[in-house]
Structure formats: structure tokens, C-alpha cells
Design an enzyme around this catalytic site. Structure first.
Site, PDB file in Angstrom:
ATOM      1  CB  SER A 192      40.906  30.322  43.730  1.00 36.39           C
ATOM      2  OG  SER A 192      40.690  31.350  42.617  1.00 36.39           O
ATOM      3  CG  HIS A 205      36.931  31.071  44.619  1.00 35.99           C
ATOM      4  ND1 HIS A 205      36.342  31.164  46.014  1.00 35.99           N
ATOM      5  CD2 HIS A 205      37.664  31.731  44.618  1.00 35.99           C
ATOM      6  CE1 HIS A 205      35.689  32.753  46.048  1.00 35.99           C
ATOM      7  NE2 HIS A 205      37.356  33.447  45.388  1.00 35.99           N
ATOM      8  CG  ASP A 237      38.697  34.525  41.929  1.00 35.82           C
ATOM      9  OD1 ASP A 237      37.835  34.747  42.680  1.00 35.82           O
ATOM     10  OD2 ASP A 237      39.475  33.610  42.442  1.00 35.82           O
ATOM     11  CG  MET A 289      38.615  39.666  38.713  1.00 42.22           C
ATOM     12  SD  MET A 289      40.908  40.073  38.916  1.00 42.22           S
ATOM     13  CE  MET A 289      40.355  37.966  40.094  1.00 42.22           C
ATOM     14  CG  HIS A 346      35.227  35.832  44.596  1.00 44.92           C
ATOM     15  ND1 HIS A 346      36.803  36.250  45.104  1.00 44.92           N
ATOM     16  CD2 HIS A 346      34.744  37.733  45.056  1.00 44.92           C
ATOM     17  CE1 HIS A 346      36.827  37.605  45.770  1.00 44.92           C
ATOM     18  NE2 HIS A 346      35.153  37.820  45.975  1.00 44.92           N
ATOM     19  CG  MET A 376      36.573  40.477  43.135  1.00 42.08           C
ATOM     20  SD  MET A 376      38.023  39.022  43.435  1.00 42.08           S
ATOM     21  CE  MET A 376      37.937  37.541  42.451  1.00 42.08           C
ATOM     22  CG  MET A 402      37.876  40.177  49.758  1.00 34.51           C
ATOM     23  SD  MET A 402      38.322  38.269  48.799  1.00 34.51           S
ATOM     24  CE  MET A 402      39.324  38.633  47.771  1.00 34.51           C
ATOM     25  CG  ASP A 427      39.333  34.883  48.100  1.00 34.87           C
ATOM     26  OD1 ASP A 427      40.809  34.116  47.326  1.00 34.87           O
ATOM     27  OD2 ASP A 427      38.740  35.742  46.934  1.00 34.87           O
TER      28      ASP A 427
HETATM   29  C1  DX5 Z   1      41.569  37.481  44.010  1.00 34.95           C
HETATM   30  C2  DX5 Z   1      41.130  36.135  43.999  1.00 34.95           C
HETATM   31  C3  DX5 Z   1      41.427  35.414  44.500  1.00 34.95           C
HETATM   32  C4  DX5 Z   1      42.328  34.295  44.276  1.00 34.95           C
HETATM   33  C5  DX5 Z   1      42.875  33.954  45.691  1.00 34.95           C
HETATM   34  O1  DX5 Z   1      41.392  38.323  43.490  1.00 34.95           O
HETATM   35  O2  DX5 Z   1      39.101  36.799  44.575  1.00 34.95           O
HETATM   36  O3  DX5 Z   1      40.051  34.590  44.966  1.00 34.95           O
HETATM   37  O4  DX5 Z   1      42.608  33.574  43.339  1.00 34.95           O
HETATM   38  O5  DX5 Z   1      44.532  32.940  45.324  1.00 34.95           O
HETATM   39  P1  DX5 Z   1      45.814  33.573  46.059  1.00 34.95           P
HETATM   40  O6  DX5 Z   1      45.385  32.269  47.469  1.00 34.95           O
HETATM   41  O7  DX5 Z   1      47.094  32.510  45.451  1.00 34.95           O
HETATM   42  O8  DX5 Z   1      45.860  34.276  47.014  1.00 34.95           O
HETATM   43 ZN    ZN Z   2      38.502  34.695  45.155  1.00 34.34          ZN
END
Ligand code: DX5
Ligand code: ZN
Length: 225
Positions: free
Chosen positions: A10, A36, A38, A40, A69, A71, A140, A178
Site C-alpha cells: 500500500s 494498493h 488508498d 480517502m 481502494h 474509501m 478490512m 487489508d
Molecule cells: C487503511 C488502508 C490500508 C493501509 C494499510 O485504511 O486501507 O491499505 O495502507 O496500512 P498498514 O499495512 O500499515 O496497516
Molecule cells: Zn487499503
């Protein structure tokens, strides 16, 4: 569907000013299977990261398939853009999706895989029929929003349920996890039946991200022996 051992670093834990280099650091033949990303929006989750323009640039900067991903609120409106931008897989949150079946159909029509994600407190049962339209299920294992949180082992029951549904032919899905995946937690996730392991801090907080990816994959394969 046969079980896989995919590692998806990620970039949330990478240096955002050097994303091309950070992607290259996990590239190569035995490197990351997916990257990956993220996304947000500061509404669905409290944090704000990056969006479509960055994904478009990243798509040109790396050959690693992008696993986006989302969010975000209203994925019904926004998810399609990520598929059109060339993301390999686009995951939306079940809790945010208005019409998850339509989203999956639109994503697939645009040439992407469709992913559905569930937060730790969201049960799988209500989504089993919807998941027939999806290619990936992202379980998650932390509350979404931030990297570096602790793994929640209680979500592995959902992984076991999903694995069973896939192994018995009721669903055809890549089971992805994740949050909090690292050398201490990856084996229990592998044993529960995960196919694809997202790891942010475990890959990018160390000195050698490529080595961390290879080590995680080795642990997954060993745990299954
Ligand atoms: C959190 C993200 C993850 C995050 C995971 O909301 O969706 O993808 O990057 O990070 P680690 O592996 O550090 O928990
Ligand atoms: Zn993620």
C-alpha cells in the site's frame, strides 16, 4: 478457484513526493503483484489522501497493476473514473455503495475487476448475493482511514466464510485482507484463506521494500505447507 499468494504493497505508507520511485522499489519479477492505492475523501473516513489525477499519473509511471481502494462516499458516482483510468481492480465499500450490483457491472464493463470491501463491523451475510457480481472481496482488518494500526484477528471469521464460499463454488473471488498485515500477522491470515495481502507500513517503513514483499510472500507459502 485456486488459492493465490498475492502481495499488494500500500502506497499509503510510501513517500507521496516520490511515488514512481516507491512503485519501482517493489517492482520486478518477484515483486508486488498489485500496487494498493488508498483513496480517502475525508468524509467516508476522517483522512484525506489522493484521487483520480494521481492514479492517472501513477498508471503511466508503473506496470504494476493498480488496486484502487476507494474509501469514499458515493462510489456510485466516482468509482467508474478509476476503471476508465486503467486501474486493474477498483474496490468500493459496501457501507457506502447505493447500488453495489450496478457498480460492479459498470466497473467490469469499463474493463476493470470489481471489488467490494467490508469494514471490521460489517457482516458478510448481507452481501453474499451481491458478491456474485464481484471479482475481489476486501476484508478490512483495521478501521479504514490510517496505516500502521493493529491487526484485528476477529475478522478472520469472515475470511474463513468467504474462503468456504469460494472453495465450494458459490463465489468466484480473490479474498483480500487489508490492515495490520506484517511478519507477525500474515501467517494467520494465510491459514484462514486469504489470497491477497495488502501491507503498507510493513513494506514501506523499512529500508528495503522489495525484500519485505518477498519475505511476506515466502511466509504465506510456508504457512500453507
Ligand atoms: C487503511 C488502508 C490500508 C493501509 C494499510 O485504511 O486501507 O491499505 O495502507 O496500512 P498498514 O499495512 O500499515 O496497516
Ligand atoms: Zn487499503
Amino acid at each position: 478457484m485456486a488459492r493465490q499468494a498475492l502481495i499488494a504493497p500500500s502506497i499509503l505508507s510510501a513517500d507521496f513526493a516520490r511515488l514512481a520511485e516507491e512503485a519501482a522499489a517493489v517492482g520486478g519479477p518477484d515483486g508486488a503483484d498489485w500496487l494498493h492505492v488508498d483513496v480517502m475523501d475525508a468524509h467516508f473516513v476522517p483522512n484525506l489522501t489522493l484521487g483520480l489525477p494521481v492514479v492517472k499519473s501513477l498508471r503511466k509511471a508503473t506496470e504494476i497493476p493498480l488496486d484502487c481502494h476507494l474509501m469514499i462516499e458515493n462510489p456510485d458516482r466516482w468509482a467508474i473514473g478509476y476503471a476508465e483510468a486503467g486501474a486493474y481492480n477498483v474496490t468500493v465499500h459496501a457501507e457506502a455503495a447505493g447500488d453495489p450490483v450496478k457498480i460492479a457491472k459498470d466497473l467490469r464493463a469499463a474493463g476493470a475487476k470489481a471489488g467490494l470491501s467490508v469494514k471490521p463491523g460489517t457482516p458478510l451475510e448481507s452481501y453474499v448475493d451481491v458478491l456474485k457480481h464481484y471479482d475481489t472481496l476486501l476484508v478490512m482488518s483495521v478501521e479504514p482511514g490510517f496505516g500502521g494500526q493493529s491487526f484485528m484477528p476477529e475478522v478472520l471469521d469472515k475470511v474463513r466464510t468467504a474462503r468456504r464460499l469460494v472453495d465450494t463454488g458459490h463465489l468466484t473471488l480473490v479474498v483480500e485482507i487489508d490492515g495490520g498485515i506484517n511478519a507477525d500477522t500474515v501467517e494467520q491470515a494465510a491459514e484462514a484463506g486469504v489470497d491477497c495481502f495488502v501491507a503498507g507500513s510493513a513494506v514501506y517503513d523499512g529500508k528495503d521494500p522489495g525484500k519485505a514483499v518477498r519475505a511476506l510472500r515466502r511466509q504465506v507459502l510456508d504457512a500453507r505447507r
